[in-house]
Enzyme design. Sequence first.
Site, PDB file in Angstrom:
ATOM      1  N   CYS A 155       0.858  -1.190   0.000  1.00  0.00           N
ATOM      2  CA  CYS A 155       0.000   0.000   0.000  1.00  0.00           C
ATOM      3  C   CYS A 155       0.892   1.236   0.000  1.00  0.00           C
ATOM      4  CB  CYS A 155      -0.923  -0.005   1.222  1.00  0.00           C
ATOM      5  SG  CYS A 155      -2.006   1.444   1.317  1.00  0.00           S
ATOM      6  N   HIS A 156       0.871   1.991  -1.097  1.00  0.00           N
ATOM      7  CA  HIS A 156       1.733   3.171  -1.163  1.00  0.00           C
ATOM      8  C   HIS A 156       1.133   4.330  -1.945  1.00  0.00           C
ATOM      9  CE1 HIS A 156       2.596   1.582  -5.178  1.00  0.00           C
ATOM     10  NE2 HIS A 156       2.984   2.802  -5.477  1.00  0.00           N
TER      11      HIS A 156
END
Length: 362
Positions: free
Chosen positions: A207-208
């Site tokens: 998740c970025h």
Amino acid sequence: MSKKIVTIVGARPQFIKAAAVSREIRKHPGQLEEVMVHTGQHYDPNMSQVFFDELEIPAPRYNLEVSGGTHGAMTGRMLEGIERILLNEKPDWVLIYGDTNSTLAGALAAAKLHIPVAHVEAGLRSFNMHMPEEINRILADRVSSLLLCPTDLAVDNLAREGVTQGVHNVGDVMYDVALYYRERARAASGILKTLGLTEKAFALATCHRAENTDDPVRLESIVSALAQVASDMPVVLPLHPRTRKLLQQFGLERYLAALTIVEPLPFLDMVALEQAAKVILTDSGGVQKEAFFYRVPCITMRDETEWVETVESGWNQLVGASNSAILHAYAGLADAPLGGHGFPYGKGFASRLILEELLRFS
């Protein structure tokens, strides 16, 4: 007479793609010379000499060390630095990858100096103009002489925009990478043993993306869903430093206790985990495709994807950032309609086709 190519990269995924093409370039001594420029856009502590050794490429000749700041400030500083290098190197081509600020800066610097631009991953569209990546890729395509598309759909997207000259479907260079490193990762990586994982008995998550990490509601939905998945099987989350900082800022660290948190991983370790996972949950474009290449079901925590072929095949479910949608997709994995795999991204020799186009185009 040898042609000189200046390759502009700024993020870890771009280095991985460039490694495959650089390997082909080195097969043409006397015909092609490559000068690699790292803008410094994404600072990654794992991009040490070990990273370049794993990818079998020399470290970049130039590092502009431009990171942080607003999009405009970052792109402007890159533009200034790249222009200086291009004036010094006088290349025949500038080669750019993907859709980052480094991509756009490289494209603009070259175009203003009348140096032909070759864009790898041309023609991708999310049709979401709120994404900085969408703006970058559209503008980069507009000034490129060679548009090296990964799929038929990318070619069609460009045609709808009136761009047909210099357009070629060469396949996806990431498929070349996946095939080349698949067995190397299995042999060289000990990450499963280090983390105490059993093959096909854990989930891998990433998740970025700013659309998820900068919104506390979306971010909590995602990490709370991952924590619930972790009650069923281990969830490994290589945690991006920026994501970690925002989790702290929004008071969401409590969800991390349920997860197996690791630092961003070396390339071969990440490939080993992707292949061994039972399911991948991600907001990364590259990881979606790698899941498809390795035949691992994927749940994509975004509202749209450029890689629609992965969704159409049934290997990828697009669920947004809703906790309930993520968990519903996870619960239904056993019944997910996995389709035929096919070859929507070529057959693993995109790098060779890219080089053929560069050599052919004068």
